[in-house]
Design a protein around this motif. Structure first.
Motif, mmCIF file in Angstrom:
data_model
loop_
_atom_site.group_PDB
_atom_site.id
_atom_site.type_symbol
_atom_site.label_atom_id
_atom_site.label_comp_id
_atom_site.label_asym_id
_atom_site.label_seq_id
_atom_site.Cartn_x
_atom_site.Cartn_y
_atom_site.Cartn_z
ATOM 1 N N UNK A 1 0.809 -1.231 0.000
ATOM 2 C CA UNK A 1 0.000 0.000 0.000
ATOM 3 C C UNK A 1 0.841 1.280 0.000
ATOM 4 N N UNK A 2 2.175 1.144 0.013
ATOM 5 C CA UNK A 2 3.009 2.353 0.065
ATOM 6 C C UNK A 2 3.059 3.082 -1.270
ATOM 7 N N UNK A 3 2.631 2.446 -2.346
ATOM 8 C CA UNK A 3 2.650 3.094 -3.648
ATOM 9 C C UNK A 3 1.302 3.591 -4.107
ATOM 10 N N UNK A 4 0.319 3.516 -3.240
ATOM 11 C CA UNK A 4 -1.039 3.893 -3.639
ATOM 12 C C UNK A 4 -1.179 5.365 -4.034
ATOM 13 N N UNK A 5 -0.304 6.217 -3.564
ATOM 14 C CA UNK A 5 -0.378 7.645 -3.879
ATOM 15 C C UNK A 5 0.512 8.012 -5.064
ATOM 16 N N UNK A 6 1.038 6.994 -5.787
ATOM 17 C CA UNK A 6 1.810 7.277 -6.988
ATOM 18 C C UNK A 6 3.296 7.446 -6.763
ATOM 19 N N UNK A 7 3.787 7.051 -5.602
ATOM 20 C CA UNK A 7 5.211 7.097 -5.331
ATOM 21 C C UNK A 7 5.710 5.702 -4.993
ATOM 22 N N UNK A 8 7.033 5.534 -5.088
ATOM 23 C CA UNK A 8 7.654 4.252 -4.741
ATOM 24 C C UNK A 8 9.037 4.515 -4.160
ATOM 25 N N UNK A 9 9.596 3.482 -3.533
ATOM 26 C CA UNK A 9 10.948 3.579 -2.980
ATOM 27 C C UNK A 9 11.964 3.152 -4.023
ATOM 28 N N UNK A 10 13.091 3.857 -4.043
ATOM 29 C CA UNK A 10 14.256 3.370 -4.766
ATOM 30 C C UNK A 10 15.034 2.457 -3.819
ATOM 31 N N UNK A 11 16.075 1.850 -4.327
ATOM 32 C CA UNK A 11 16.880 0.948 -3.511
ATOM 33 C C UNK A 11 17.595 1.630 -2.365
ATOM 34 N N UNK A 12 17.734 2.949 -2.411
ATOM 35 C CA UNK A 12 18.360 3.690 -1.306
ATOM 36 C C UNK A 12 17.312 4.199 -0.319
ATOM 37 N N UNK A 13 16.066 3.769 -0.509
ATOM 38 C CA UNK A 13 14.911 4.101 0.326
ATOM 39 C C UNK A 13 14.388 5.516 0.128
ATOM 40 N N UNK A 14 14.933 6.255 -0.831
ATOM 41 C CA UNK A 14 14.337 7.553 -1.161
ATOM 42 C C UNK A 14 13.034 7.291 -1.914
ATOM 43 N N UNK A 15 12.113 8.237 -1.848
ATOM 44 C CA UNK A 15 10.826 8.088 -2.522
ATOM 45 C C UNK A 15 10.810 8.983 -3.747
ATOM 46 N N UNK A 16 10.281 8.428 -4.832
ATOM 47 C CA UNK A 16 10.162 9.167 -6.086
ATOM 48 C C UNK A 16 8.811 8.849 -6.706
ATOM 49 N N UNK A 17 8.330 9.718 -7.595
ATOM 50 C CA UNK A 17 7.093 9.396 -8.316
ATOM 51 C C UNK A 17 7.290 8.151 -9.185
ATOM 52 N N UNK B 1 30.047 -2.365 -2.790
ATOM 53 C CA UNK B 1 29.652 -3.746 -3.052
ATOM 54 C C UNK B 1 28.252 -3.860 -3.664
ATOM 55 N N UNK B 2 27.657 -2.729 -4.027
ATOM 56 C CA UNK B 2 26.334 -2.759 -4.668
ATOM 57 C C UNK B 2 26.412 -3.478 -5.999
ATOM 58 N N UNK B 3 25.322 -4.122 -6.362
ATOM 59 C CA UNK B 3 25.242 -4.832 -7.636
ATOM 60 C C UNK B 3 25.193 -3.815 -8.774
ATOM 61 N N UNK C 1 18.393 -13.063 -15.979
ATOM 62 C CA UNK C 1 19.033 -12.808 -14.692
ATOM 63 C C UNK C 1 19.815 -11.492 -14.736
ATOM 64 N N UNK C 2 20.556 -11.281 -15.839
ATOM 65 C CA UNK C 2 21.294 -10.023 -16.004
ATOM 66 C C UNK C 2 20.350 -8.822 -15.969
ATOM 67 N N UNK C 3 19.164 -8.966 -16.551
ATOM 68 C CA UNK C 3 18.215 -7.850 -16.567
ATOM 69 C C UNK C 3 17.767 -7.489 -15.153
ATOM 70 N N UNK C 4 17.646 -8.492 -14.271
ATOM 71 C CA UNK C 4 17.365 -8.179 -12.872
ATOM 72 C C UNK C 4 18.542 -7.411 -12.266
ATOM 73 N N UNK C 5 19.780 -7.800 -12.634
ATOM 74 C CA UNK C 5 20.958 -7.057 -12.175
ATOM 75 C C UNK C 5 20.885 -5.603 -12.630
ATOM 76 N N UNK C 6 20.488 -5.380 -13.880
ATOM 77 C CA UNK C 6 20.382 -4.018 -14.399
ATOM 78 C C UNK C 6 19.341 -3.226 -13.625
ATOM 79 N N UNK C 7 18.201 -3.853 -13.344
ATOM 80 C CA UNK C 7 17.173 -3.177 -12.560
ATOM 81 C C UNK C 7 17.670 -2.824 -11.166
ATOM 82 N N UNK C 8 18.411 -3.748 -10.549
ATOM 83 C CA UNK C 8 18.981 -3.473 -9.226
ATOM 84 C C UNK C 8 19.972 -2.320 -9.300
ATOM 85 N N UNK C 9 20.762 -2.295 -10.350
ATOM 86 C CA UNK C 9 21.726 -1.220 -10.554
ATOM 87 C C UNK C 9 20.988 0.112 -10.645
#
Length: 186
Positions: free
Chosen positions: A11-27, A89-91, A68-76
């Motif tokens: 339910x954290x994205x219900x207002x049109x925002x989401x978390x990035x991997x660093x926990x910052x919120x963006x639209x 040590x981040x992916x 699998x590489x595409x998941x790595x790219x998304x994580x990056x």
């Protein structure tokens, strides 16, 4: 790295925002989210390709590695490089991943006859789906180029992957390729 997903909805994205991997919120329309959303769509299309009975057998393991590489790219892309969470040590996508794609391109392309015309997307079901994946990949690359401060290896990987998908589509057609005939419909 272990991932534990105990709840799918938060339910954290219900207002049109989401978390990035660093926990910052963006639209959810942020260029970074758009880029890895396109990569996710590409990954799903490759999942479809991998199910096709006419896909050359040796391509299956390659597509699974690419997925699998595409998941790595998304994580990056999910962690901006200029944040405190962007540890060493981040992916991150690497030149070695790009080089692996180049090796597959060279291997398969060496088996194909030289092109004498542009190709129409299509032919066998596997080739047609590979062409769809190629166009999604190009879109993902364009979106990635809009991400400020993105690891340049991500765009390189996507650029090379679109080349490989084109070559794999040619191979899947087994030499029976639909060629563009300029002005044929006039």
């Amino acid at each position: 790295m272990t991932v534990n997903l105990t709840r799918i909805y938060t339910r954290t994205g219900d207002a049109g925002e989401t978390h990035l991997g660093d926990m910052s919120r963006v639209p959810k329309t942020h260029p970074r989210i758009e880029a890895y959303g396109e990569i996710d769509e590409l990954n799903s299309q490759l999942g479809v390709v991998a199910t096709l009975s006419d896909l050359p057998e040796r391509f299956g393991p390659w597509l699974r590695r690419i997925q699998n590489d595409l998941f790595d790219l998304g994580a990056d892309l999910s962690v901006p490089e200029d944040t405190q969470h962007a540890r060493k040590d981040r992916l991150r996508a690497t030149p070695e991943q790009v080089a692996w794609l180049e090796q597959r391109c060279d291997e398969v392309n060496a088996e194909l006859t030289p092109l004498r015309s542009f190709l129409l997307p299509g032919g066998t079901p596997a080739a047609a789906h590979l062409h769809v994946a190629r166009t999604i990949c190009r879109r993902a690359e364009r979106r990635t180029l809009l991400v400020e401060g993105a690891n340049p290896e991500v765009a390189k990987y996507l650029n090379r992957l679109s080349d490989l998908l084109f070559i794999l589509a040619r191979s899947a057609n087994g030499g029976e390729e639909p060629l563009w005939q300029p002005g044929a419909g006039r």
